[in-house]
Design a protein around this motif. Structure first.
Motif, PDB file in Angstrom:
ATOM      1  N   ARG A 107       0.830  -1.208   0.000  1.00  0.00           N
ATOM      2  CA  ARG A 107       0.000   0.000   0.000  1.00  0.00           C
ATOM      3  C   ARG A 107       0.861   1.254   0.000  1.00  0.00           C
ATOM      4  O   ARG A 107       0.552   2.244  -0.683  1.00  0.00           O
ATOM      5  CB  ARG A 107      -0.944  -0.025   1.215  1.00  0.00           C
ATOM      6  CG  ARG A 107      -2.067  -1.044   1.122  1.00  0.00           C
ATOM      7  CD  ARG A 107      -3.135  -0.813   2.178  1.00  0.00           C
ATOM      8  NE  ARG A 107      -2.600  -0.988   3.524  1.00  0.00           N
ATOM      9  CZ  ARG A 107      -2.594  -2.148   4.183  1.00  0.00           C
ATOM     10  NH1 ARG A 107      -3.081  -3.237   3.609  1.00  0.00           N
ATOM     11  NH2 ARG A 107      -2.108  -2.215   5.405  1.00  0.00           N
ATOM     12  N   LYS A 110       2.386   1.707  -3.467  1.00  0.00           N
ATOM     13  CA  LYS A 110       1.380   2.186  -4.423  1.00  0.00           C
ATOM     14  C   LYS A 110       1.138   3.688  -4.235  1.00  0.00           C
ATOM     15  O   LYS A 110       0.991   4.430  -5.224  1.00  0.00           O
ATOM     16  CB  LYS A 110       0.067   1.423  -4.224  1.00  0.00           C
ATOM     17  CG  LYS A 110       0.075   0.023  -4.816  1.00  0.00           C
ATOM     18  CD  LYS A 110      -1.290  -0.652  -4.644  1.00  0.00           C
ATOM     19  CE  LYS A 110      -1.312  -2.032  -5.299  1.00  0.00           C
ATOM     20  NZ  LYS A 110      -2.626  -2.692  -5.132  1.00  0.00           N
ATOM     21  N   SER A 111       1.085   4.091  -2.968  1.00  0.00           N
ATOM     22  CA  SER A 111       0.887   5.509  -2.699  1.00  0.00           C
ATOM     23  C   SER A 111       2.059   6.332  -3.242  1.00  0.00           C
ATOM     24  O   SER A 111       1.870   7.415  -3.843  1.00  0.00           O
ATOM     25  CB  SER A 111       0.735   5.732  -1.192  1.00  0.00           C
ATOM     26  OG  SER A 111       0.616   7.101  -0.901  1.00  0.00           O
ATOM     27  N   GLU A 114       1.716   6.535  -7.018  1.00  0.00           N
ATOM     28  CA  GLU A 114       0.676   7.486  -7.414  1.00  0.00           C
ATOM     29  C   GLU A 114       1.186   8.922  -7.290  1.00  0.00           C
ATOM     30  O   GLU A 114       0.935   9.763  -8.166  1.00  0.00           O
ATOM     31  CB  GLU A 114      -0.564   7.289  -6.542  1.00  0.00           C
ATOM     32  CG  GLU A 114      -1.314   5.984  -6.816  1.00  0.00           C
ATOM     33  CD  GLU A 114      -2.441   5.762  -5.830  1.00  0.00           C
ATOM     34  OE1 GLU A 114      -2.629   6.640  -4.942  1.00  0.00           O
ATOM     35  OE2 GLU A 114      -3.131   4.733  -5.934  1.00  0.00           O
ATOM     36  N   GLU A 148       7.948   2.587  -9.100  1.00  0.00           N
ATOM     37  CA  GLU A 148       7.352   1.428  -9.764  1.00  0.00           C
ATOM     38  C   GLU A 148       8.131   0.147  -9.437  1.00  0.00           C
ATOM     39  O   GLU A 148       7.543  -0.907  -9.186  1.00  0.00           O
ATOM     40  CB  GLU A 148       7.342   1.670 -11.268  1.00  0.00           C
ATOM     41  CG  GLU A 148       6.536   0.660 -12.059  1.00  0.00           C
ATOM     42  CD  GLU A 148       6.448   1.022 -13.530  1.00  0.00           C
ATOM     43  OE1 GLU A 148       5.521   0.552 -14.197  1.00  0.00           O
ATOM     44  OE2 GLU A 148       7.314   1.778 -14.008  1.00  0.00           O
ATOM     45  N   LEU A 151       7.355  -0.963  -5.900  1.00  0.00           N
ATOM     46  CA  LEU A 151       6.061  -1.641  -5.814  1.00  0.00           C
ATOM     47  C   LEU A 151       6.169  -3.093  -6.299  1.00  0.00           C
ATOM     48  O   LEU A 151       5.624  -4.015  -5.677  1.00  0.00           O
ATOM     49  CB  LEU A 151       5.011  -0.894  -6.628  1.00  0.00           C
ATOM     50  CG  LEU A 151       3.620  -1.555  -6.690  1.00  0.00           C
ATOM     51  CD1 LEU A 151       3.034  -1.703  -5.297  1.00  0.00           C
ATOM     52  CD2 LEU A 151       2.679  -0.748  -7.589  1.00  0.00           C
ATOM     53  N   GLU A 155       5.352  -6.443  -4.122  1.00  0.00           N
ATOM     54  CA  GLU A 155       4.355  -7.433  -4.559  1.00  0.00           C
ATOM     55  C   GLU A 155       4.971  -8.832  -4.667  1.00  0.00           C
ATOM     56  O   GLU A 155       4.300  -9.834  -4.423  1.00  0.00           O
ATOM     57  CB  GLU A 155       3.752  -7.013  -5.888  1.00  0.00           C
ATOM     58  CG  GLU A 155       2.815  -5.821  -5.760  1.00  0.00           C
ATOM     59  CD  GLU A 155       2.303  -5.325  -7.103  1.00  0.00           C
ATOM     60  OE1 GLU A 155       1.278  -4.618  -7.120  1.00  0.00           O
ATOM     61  OE2 GLU A 155       2.933  -5.657  -8.140  1.00  0.00           O
TER      62      GLU A 155
END
Length: 328
Positions: A107, A110-111, A114, A148, A151, A155
């Motif tokens: 999370r 991802k933040s 973004e 990126e 992330l 994952e």
């Protein structure tokens, strides 16, 4: 007076001998279509054994005791396994906590991605208006690529965390099964034939605790010659007379005929009989009848089995009883 008593005694003995001779002769002569063979009552034996090495904590049965399916037979000392199971549960909890941390990291990444996307879009707009340099645009693109990649790395950790949970859960399941195997139960209803261990003994893997006589399949094994077996059908009606209860005919059906011939068992002492090839045959007692008289069922009893080769043949009166009339 004494001579009269002796004469009466001789007459009584003679009458008894004649009656016994007639009785035996009647039973030795079978009607056409019925044959006989001597055998013994048997049932399958089931060894109740340990799956792994352990100390016997409790034996809950005695020899000769009737037990029901699922009844406790013995308990093993499983304290070591219980400790291993608690450790496995702790590993599951730790793996689940690691997964939560990975999800939180995802999370966060991802933040950050973004935010990097938004910063890059603003920089591109400003670059189009010549408010920022190309160097600033390159810096924002690099920040976005870094976010990126971060992330993607987070994952990838999720798969490892899920795998760790599966491994820990599988280990806990394995130990749970071993704990369940520490309680030995009767797989079927039957009688305890042998008690083979005592509390406090340490048994290896496969160590036998007790032998259970499976009373769900009680039968008499006997032997018939080739010329008879060729006419014998599976399911043919049969009668059993036990030496211990010679006046009580027990109903049965033929459940098995050996596919291979063999010599007559050694119990048959005449040479002519031993020279003939014989087939092993089973006459099975109905399960409903076994259950009705479960307390009286014993294996090893010898007797005679009588079989109908001709469905039209009639059973003689001495092969009829209340059991044969009450059982279809």
């Amino acid at each position: 007076m004494r001579r009269l008593l002796l004469l009466l005694l001789v007459i009584v003995i003679g009458a008894a001998a004649a009656g016994g001779w007639y009785y035996l002769k009647q039973r030795s002569s079978l009607p056409p279509g019925i044959v006989a063979g001597n055998g013994r009552v048997e049932a399958n034996e089931i060894d109740i054994a340990t799956k792994y090495a352990a100390r016997v904590l409790e034996i809950a049965v005695e020899e000769g005791e009737l037990v029901q399916a699922g009844q406790l037979i013995a308990r093993l000392d499983t304290r070591d396994l219980e400790a291993q199971y608690r450790a496995a549960e702790a590993q599951i909890a730790q793996a689940e906590e690691n997964r939560k941390q990975v999800l939180a990291e995802i999370r966060q990444r991802k933040s950050e991605l973004e935010l990097a996307d938004k910063e890059l879009q603003r920089t591109l707009v400003l670059s189009g208006k010549n408010f920022v340099s190309e160097q600033k645009v390159d810096q924002q693109r690099n920040i976005r690529r870094t976010a990126e990649a971060a992330l993607a790395a987070a994952e990838s950790k999720l798969g490892g965390a899920d795998a760790a949970i599966r491994v820990a859960s599988a280990e806990a399941e394995r130990i749970r099964e071993l704990l369940a195997d520490g309680t030995l139960k009767a797989p079927k209803a039957g009688r305890i034939l042998f008690r083979l261990a005592e509390p406090g003994e340490v048994l290896g893997a496969g160590g036998k605790v007790a032998t259970l006589l499976d009373l769900s399949d009680v039968y008499m094994t006997f032997f018939l010659p080739t010329e008879v077996v060729g006419r014998l059908a599976i399911g043919a009606p049969a009668r059993i007379l036990l030496d211990a209860v010679p006046d009580l005919a027990v109903p049965a059906t033929i459940s098995f005929v050996s596919a291979r011939a063999q010599f007559t068992p050694k119990q048959v002492e005449t040479r002519s009989e031993r020279d003939r090839m014989m087939y092993r045959v089973k006459a099975r007692v109905p399960q409903s009848l076994v259950q009705q008289y479960l307390e009286h069922v014993k294996t090893g009893l010898t007797g005679m089995a009588y079989v109908k080769l001709d469905a039209a043949a009639d059973w003689p009166s001495w092969l009829q009883s209340d059991l044969t009339r009450d059982t279809p």
